[in-house]
Design an enzyme around this catalytic site. Structure first.
Site, PDB file in Angstrom:
ATOM      1  N   ALA A  25       4.546  43.457  59.941  1.00  0.00           N
ATOM      2  CA  ALA A  25       4.994  42.873  58.672  1.00  0.00           C
ATOM      3  C   ALA A  25       4.745  41.376  58.729  1.00  0.00           C
ATOM      4  O   ALA A  25       4.867  40.750  59.793  1.00  0.00           O
ATOM      5  CB  ALA A  25       6.463  43.174  58.405  1.00  0.00           C
ATOM      6  N   GLU A  26       4.422  40.788  57.581  1.00  0.00           N
ATOM      7  CA  GLU A  26       3.943  39.405  57.560  1.00  0.00           C
ATOM      8  C   GLU A  26       4.922  38.357  58.073  1.00  0.00           C
ATOM      9  O   GLU A  26       4.479  37.309  58.565  1.00  0.00           O
ATOM     10  CB  GLU A  26       3.469  39.026  56.144  1.00  0.00           C
ATOM     11  CG  GLU A  26       4.466  39.195  55.042  1.00  0.00           C
ATOM     12  CD  GLU A  26       4.357  40.542  54.345  1.00  0.00           C
ATOM     13  OE1 GLU A  26       4.631  40.586  53.137  1.00  0.00           O
ATOM     14  OE2 GLU A  26       4.006  41.543  55.005  1.00  0.00           O
ATOM     15  N   PRO A  27       6.266  38.555  58.003  1.00  0.00           N
ATOM     16  CA  PRO A  27       7.136  37.505  58.544  1.00  0.00           C
ATOM     17  C   PRO A  27       7.024  37.312  60.043  1.00  0.00           C
ATOM     18  O   PRO A  27       7.533  36.323  60.567  1.00  0.00           O
ATOM     19  CB  PRO A  27       8.543  37.975  58.161  1.00  0.00           C
ATOM     20  CG  PRO A  27       8.359  38.971  57.097  1.00  0.00           C
ATOM     21  CD  PRO A  27       7.053  39.621  57.358  1.00  0.00           C
ATOM     22  N   GLY A  28       6.400  38.291  60.760  1.00  0.00           N
ATOM     23  CA  GLY A  28       6.207  38.056  62.185  1.00  0.00           C
ATOM     24  C   GLY A  28       6.422  39.236  63.102  1.00  0.00           C
ATOM     25  O   GLY A  28       6.242  39.101  64.310  1.00  0.00           O
TER      26      GLY A  28
END
Length: 686
Positions: A363-366
């Protein structure tokens, strides 16, 4: 460990330009000489009200968070309370990657008072409808930029760089030729410029000129302001923002759950060092939820791994149909991203089909690995393998680290352009969509054909029900969040999966390639499109298993390709195709089976051929390398007139190239099938 109310006073001389040197701010209990003796001279713990009292009219505030994760809600509420009571501070600039909110009044909606905000720069706005309304109503200056770009701009601003140079956003509404990310007429200053370097187009995003205040969040702080984040589900760009605001001479305020003694925190646990922090505020528990959906889960913060109970199978409806068809595009050993909303169902299908252990979800937040969460927990992962800072995650994405991305769609047009960012007067923003869709090797967009779906499954067939519906495949998208033209020019693999049909992006436009059983092409599909797609002459029915209320057996399909299906011969071009994708060779016998089949087929042709070999997700243990490469060299000497190989794995390209070169065989290994075939055609014509 100190608790709220035990701190007596704070020396605020470290607050640069915000308070007088030596000024003491009361903390509730006073006059206790014993308590005074245990306080350090640089104790930075104050109340939320005292912290926001330091904000001035016209300041620029960077507020961290992802939906509700890492969001400093205590500070935001204190800022609102001060504005409502005192009428200030006003004319603030707000910068964020993802607007904080639950869509029902929490988060940034609390800052949507007349006069409080002047300018907003953000990535995803959808969870704060109040903020989006201010933008579309032309009441504030508003910029909508890619989430990954903003995350990386904080890091670049911290390093005093002029900005970020990237290809992200070309051809979309972010491109200055298409508006430059400006949302309304009130927004006039250019923040994005088009640049050409050595014939290649790029976008240049300006660094943030001023950053006056940061609202950040952690778990534990010591009196010196060192911050750990052990109970947070994400790290986001907390360090980058703290560094950028500090280096711009601003004020860094961090909301935490608790205070520890001085010198008691492990340096390896400190995510934001005290040298960057000016104020620490201890929050009330309800204003420090891990996510909007979960007060606290140690599995989301990576503190421990928990048994994952089987995800309940989805109901057999349009969402599951779409998720199932999309899941058929998963490949073993691949790294994928699942977007919010409709794509979340793919994780449920992957679990039901026993595929999760063979792919890595991100997922893009990390977060990397584990089981991605959905709904109000979206952005986290249960039992993640790693949690990165968000700028680092987007470095990975932008550089081509994703094998596939599964993203939602709201509007699609004949050129394959996709809009997910603005619909009428509703501003959602792209979030990480532009970074992800533009740079993943393969993109699968998922969504219903019309809204609402108006379909149901009956006896393994899709039946369309009566009722009005809004077209989603339109003549021209309202806002271009994904450029079909740029993707087609780059030969990117792009699919558009709906419950009624499947489209594929080709250089000449959108091709209709599959249709659901029970669907009438003219009445149920074409009549609901505002354009006429190119209908594939070999239009196929979608796999019948998708429409049955039982597991599909995708684990068998995706993990084992029959031997006979791994080889094919194009007589017209005299090209023999070898597909080793996903193959794992563990024993000498495994190698012998493959080599013998190739030998048999090529011997039967009676002439030398050109060969194209796919080595994506191919596994060969080191102790079998000599045997395999020697066999390949022997085949080449007897049957190959020219050979090219391709794999998206840079490691595999390097490994194969070295082994083949050592044995005097020119490797000719490329990243994509098209590059490999281009070399082969050139070789054939010389």
């Amino acid at each position: 460990m100190l608790r709220t109310g035990e701190v007596v006073a704070i020396d605020c001389c470290h607050l640069r330009g915000r308070a007088g040197s030596g000024m003491l701010i009361g903390m509730g209990v006073s006059g206790d000489s014993t308590a005074a003796r245990v306080m350090t001279a640089r104790n930075k713990v104050i109340t939320a009200a005292e912290a926001v009292a330091l904000i001035r009219d016209g300041d620029t505030i960077a507020i961290e968070g992802f939906v509700g994760q890492c969001f400093a809600e205590e500070l935001t509420l204190a800022l609102e309370a001060r504005f409502l009571e005192a009428g200030g501070p006003g004319d603030l600039t707000l910068i964020f990657t993802v607007a904080q909110g639950d869509g029902h009044g929490r988060g940034f909606d609390r800052l949507c008072h007349d006069g409080l905000l002047k300018r907003v720069i953000g990535g995803h706005w959808g969870m704060s409808p109040g903020l989006g309304k201010l933008a579309v109503d032309n009441k504030i200056e508003a910029y909508c930029l890619p989430q990954g770009v903003i995350a990386q701009l904080f890091r670049d601003t911290a390093a005093d760089k002029p900005g970020l140079l990237t290809g992200v956003g070309l051809g979309t509404f972010i491109d200055p030729r298409n508006g430059g990310g400006k949302i309304n007429q009130r927004t006039v200053e250019d923040r994005v410029a088009l640049m050409t370097i050595e014939g290649q187009e790029y976008l240049f995003y300006k660094a943030f000129e001023s950053l006056d205040v940061a609202f950040l969040r952690g778990t534990t702080a010591d009196p010196d302001g060192n911050i750990t984040m052990e109970r947070e589900a994400l790290f986001m760009e907390s360090l980058a923002i703290a560094t950028a605001v500090h280096n711009r001479g601003g004020l860094v305020i961090v909301q935490v759950e608790r205070i520890a003694e001085s010198d008691s925190l492990s340096p390896k646990d400190v995510k934001i060092p005290g040298v960057l922090v000016d104020c620490v505020v201890v929050s009330q528990p309800d204003h420090h939820r891990q996510t909007w959906g979960t007060q606290y889960s140690p599995a989301m913060s990576g503190e421990l791994r928990v048994p994952l109970s089987s995800l309940p199978p989805l109901e057999l409806n349009e969402r599951k149909i779409i998720a199932r068809r999309a899941a058929m595009e998963l490949r073993p050993n691949s790294v994928v991203n699942l977007g919010i909303g409709m794509p979340e169902g793919i994780a449920n299908v992957a679990a039901e089909e026993h595929l999760l252990e063979f792919i890595t979800m991100t997922a893009e937040p990390g977060v990397i690995g584990g089981m991605p969460t959905g709904g109000k927990d979206f952005g986290s992962s249960m039992n993640a393998d790693a949690i990165l800072d968000q700028p680092a995650q987007f470095d990975f994405y932008d550089g081509g680290g994703l094998d596939a991305a599964f993203l939602g769609l709201a509007q699609v047009d004949a050129a394959g352009n996709v809009n997910v960012s603005q619909f009428g007067q509703k501003l959602a923003g792209p979030g990480g969509f532009i970074n992800i869709s533009q740079n993943a090797k393969k993109v699968v967009f998922v969504g219903t054909c019309v809204a609402p779906s108006r379909t149901k499954v009956t006896d393994g067939r899709l039946v369309v029900t009566d009722g009005d519906a809004i077209a989603k495949f339109v003549q021209e998208v309202q806002q271009c969040t994904f450029s079909g033209r740029h993707a087609a020019a780059a030969a990117k693999q792009v699919l558009y999966v709906t419950e009624r049909c499947v489209f594929s992006l080709q250089p000449d436009g959108l091709h209709l390639v599959e249709i659901a059983p029970g669907i009438d092409l003219d009445k149920d599909v074409l009549a609901h499109l505002e354009f006429t797609p190119i209908i594939d002459p070999e239009l196929k029915l979608m796999d019948a298993r998708i429409f049955r209320d039982e597991p599909m057996g995708l684990d068998r399909d995706l993990l084992s390709v029959p031997l006979e299906a791994r080889f094919s011969y194009d007589a017209a071009r005299n090209i023999f195709f070898i597909n080793m994708e996903g193959a794992s060779l563990h024993t000498p016998a495994d190698i012998e089976v493959i080599i013998s089949e190739i030998d048999r087929r090529l011997a039967a042709l009676g002439k030398k051929v050109h060969v194209a070999a796919n080595y994506d997700n191919f596994y060969l243990p080191p102790h079998l390398t000599d045997q395999y490469v020697s066999a390949v060299v022997d085949l080449a000497s007897r049957y190959y007139d020219g050979v090219t190989r391709y794999t998206t794995s840079a490691f595999m390209r390097l490994k194969l190239s070295g082994h083949l070169s050592e044995r005097g065989l020119a490797p000719h290994i490329y990243e994509s099938r098209q590059e490999a075939l281009d070399w082969l055609h050139q070789h054939m014509n010389t």
